[in-house]
Design a protein around this motif. Structure first.
Motif, PDB file in Angstrom:
ATOM      1  N   SER A 241      37.787  48.961  47.977  1.00  0.00           N
ATOM      2  CA  SER A 241      37.504  47.784  47.159  1.00  0.00           C
ATOM      3  C   SER A 241      36.918  48.182  45.814  1.00  0.00           C
ATOM      4  O   SER A 241      37.306  47.659  44.758  1.00  0.00           O
ATOM      5  CB  SER A 241      36.546  46.854  47.905  1.00  0.00           C
ATOM      6  OG  SER A 241      36.159  45.764  47.108  1.00  0.00           O
ATOM      7  N   ARG A 242      35.992  49.107  45.841  1.00  0.00           N
ATOM      8  CA  ARG A 242      35.362  49.567  44.597  1.00  0.00           C
ATOM      9  C   ARG A 242      36.378  50.291  43.712  1.00  0.00           C
ATOM     10  O   ARG A 242      36.413  50.069  42.484  1.00  0.00           O
ATOM     11  CB  ARG A 242      34.181  50.474  44.919  1.00  0.00           C
ATOM     12  CG  ARG A 242      33.391  50.919  43.685  1.00  0.00           C
ATOM     13  CD  ARG A 242      32.071  51.569  44.062  1.00  0.00           C
ATOM     14  NE  ARG A 242      32.245  52.753  44.874  1.00  0.00           N
ATOM     15  CZ  ARG A 242      31.958  52.843  46.182  1.00  0.00           C
ATOM     16  NH1 ARG A 242      31.495  51.793  46.830  1.00  0.00           N
ATOM     17  NH2 ARG A 242      32.138  53.969  46.845  1.00  0.00           N
TER      18      ARG A 242
ATOM     19  N   ILE B 286      38.772  48.190  41.630  1.00  0.00           N
ATOM     20  CA  ILE B 286      38.193  47.571  40.435  1.00  0.00           C
ATOM     21  C   ILE B 286      37.794  48.605  39.395  1.00  0.00           C
ATOM     22  O   ILE B 286      38.080  48.463  38.201  1.00  0.00           O
ATOM     23  CB  ILE B 286      36.961  46.716  40.820  1.00  0.00           C
ATOM     24  CG1 ILE B 286      37.344  45.653  41.845  1.00  0.00           C
ATOM     25  CG2 ILE B 286      36.339  46.088  39.583  1.00  0.00           C
ATOM     26  CD1 ILE B 286      38.436  44.705  41.393  1.00  0.00           C
ATOM     27  N   GLU B 287      37.140  49.666  39.828  1.00  0.00           N
ATOM     28  CA  GLU B 287      36.527  50.613  38.897  1.00  0.00           C
ATOM     29  C   GLU B 287      37.315  51.905  38.716  1.00  0.00           C
ATOM     30  O   GLU B 287      37.013  52.697  37.823  1.00  0.00           O
ATOM     31  CB  GLU B 287      35.114  50.952  39.378  1.00  0.00           C
ATOM     32  CG  GLU B 287      34.171  49.757  39.406  1.00  0.00           C
ATOM     33  CD  GLU B 287      32.768  50.126  39.837  1.00  0.00           C
ATOM     34  OE1 GLU B 287      32.559  51.284  40.271  1.00  0.00           O
ATOM     35  OE2 GLU B 287      31.875  49.261  39.724  1.00  0.00           O
TER      36      GLU B 287
ATOM     37  N   SER C 239      45.883  53.920  44.527  1.00  0.00           N
ATOM     38  CA  SER C 239      44.516  53.408  44.431  1.00  0.00           C
ATOM     39  C   SER C 239      43.558  54.157  45.344  1.00  0.00           C
ATOM     40  O   SER C 239      42.341  54.094  45.162  1.00  0.00           O
ATOM     41  CB  SER C 239      44.491  51.920  44.771  1.00  0.00           C
ATOM     42  OG  SER C 239      45.044  51.683  46.054  1.00  0.00           O
TER      43      SER C 239
ATOM     44  N   ARG D 194      46.392  49.107  36.096  1.00  0.00           N
ATOM     45  CA  ARG D 194      45.736  50.191  35.373  1.00  0.00           C
ATOM     46  C   ARG D 194      46.846  51.031  34.757  1.00  0.00           C
ATOM     47  O   ARG D 194      47.909  51.182  35.383  1.00  0.00           O
ATOM     48  CB  ARG D 194      44.902  51.023  36.354  1.00  0.00           C
ATOM     49  CG  ARG D 194      43.880  51.936  35.723  1.00  0.00           C
ATOM     50  CD  ARG D 194      43.012  52.566  36.796  1.00  0.00           C
ATOM     51  NE  ARG D 194      42.307  51.565  37.578  1.00  0.00           N
ATOM     52  CZ  ARG D 194      42.222  51.571  38.905  1.00  0.00           C
ATOM     53  NH1 ARG D 194      42.789  52.544  39.608  1.00  0.00           N
ATOM     54  NH2 ARG D 194      41.554  50.618  39.521  1.00  0.00           N
TER      55      ARG D 194
ATOM     56  N   GLY E 184      47.382  41.778  42.523  1.00  0.00           N
ATOM     57  CA  GLY E 184      46.598  40.553  42.436  1.00  0.00           C
ATOM     58  C   GLY E 184      47.186  39.421  43.253  1.00  0.00           C
ATOM     59  O   GLY E 184      48.026  39.618  44.128  1.00  0.00           O
TER      60      GLY E 184
END
Length: 254
Positions: free
Chosen positions: A50-51, A54-55, A109, A141, A169
């Protein structure tokens, strides 16, 4: 759609542990799923994934492909193994063992390696040699998005690519439009909104949409319910739920 038709889940994970195969088969039986493509789970925790979604970031952890292969061997043909490649290994493990699997799974990812990175390209070259399809996720990204997947698919027109989890998404209608001109990219729908699934069927056709579950993070009944409300014709459901995944895995439609 009729419940008597066969169902071939295009994407499930085999969780770590000795009871994983039995739990998966039991769930498939309850949900009337006949077969499933499986890849190893446990390479990353859900919190860390999850992190990273996003990051950014990555892990260099190997998935337990040996456990997947052993579990599929015990399943009586109901589970079909895909090799979960770690690009940080340079492809040596896939080169050595890929012939025992039916396809390749890439997770940019998870491992943080872009779709046009030379390490990814080397793995896809091996997949082409094995006659494997390639299942992967995209994230928004640079180098990891659907546009990069389309470029990769253009370079390997003989390889069937699967854009997993209904794209990027919640509402990736743009991703559907991006892959539409590339006939060797298909759309797997686990996690997607019903509206997105319907749009994919309308714009790509039933031959390019695959039913998948993302078990155990998603219960198969949830994914099946999405299709029930769409009220597909028997022929379209047969393609989405059975024939397309047979083609991806090199199975006969028997």
């Amino acid at each position: 759609m009729t419940p008597r038709q066969r169902v071939f889940d295009a994407h499930a994970h085999l969780a770590p542990g000795p009871e994983a195969v039995a739990r998966l088969i039991e769930t498939m039986d309850r949900c009337r799923i006949d077969r499933a493509v499986v890849v190893a789970g446990g390479a990353i925790t859900p919190d860390q994934l999850s992190r990273q979604l996003i990051e950014g970031g990555y892990v260099a952890t190997d998935a337990d492909n040996d456990a997947v292969l052993a579990g599929c061997d015990r399943s009586g043909g109901r589970l079909v193994p895909f090799f979960f490649a770690n690009p940080h290994r340079g492809g040596a493990d896939y080169r050595a063992h890929g012939r025992h699997f039916r396809g390749l799974k890439l997770a940019p990812s998870v491992h943080g390696v872009g779709l046009l990175d030379e390490r990814t390209i080397a793995l896809v070259e091996q997949a082409e040699g094995f006659g494997h399809g390639v299942y992967l996720h995209c994230v928004q990204r640079p180098g990891f998005g659907v546009a990069a997947l389309v470029t990769l698919a253009e370079r390997f027109p003989a390889v069937e690519f699967v854009l997993g989890h209904a794209g990027v998404g919640d509402l990736d209608l743009y991703g559907i439009d991006l892959i539409k001109p590339r006939p060797n990219v298909v759309f797997e729908t686990s996690g997607g909104f019903t509206f997105v699934v319907k749009t994919a069927l309308d714009r790509l056709g039933a031959d390019r949409v695959l039913f998948g579950t993302e078990y155990p993070l998603q219960h198969p009944d949830v994914e099946l319910a999405k299709y029930r409300v769409l009220d597909l014709s028997e022929d379209d459901w047969r393609r989405v739920a059975w024939q397309n995944t047979c083609r991806l895995t090199g199975e006969t439609d028997g």
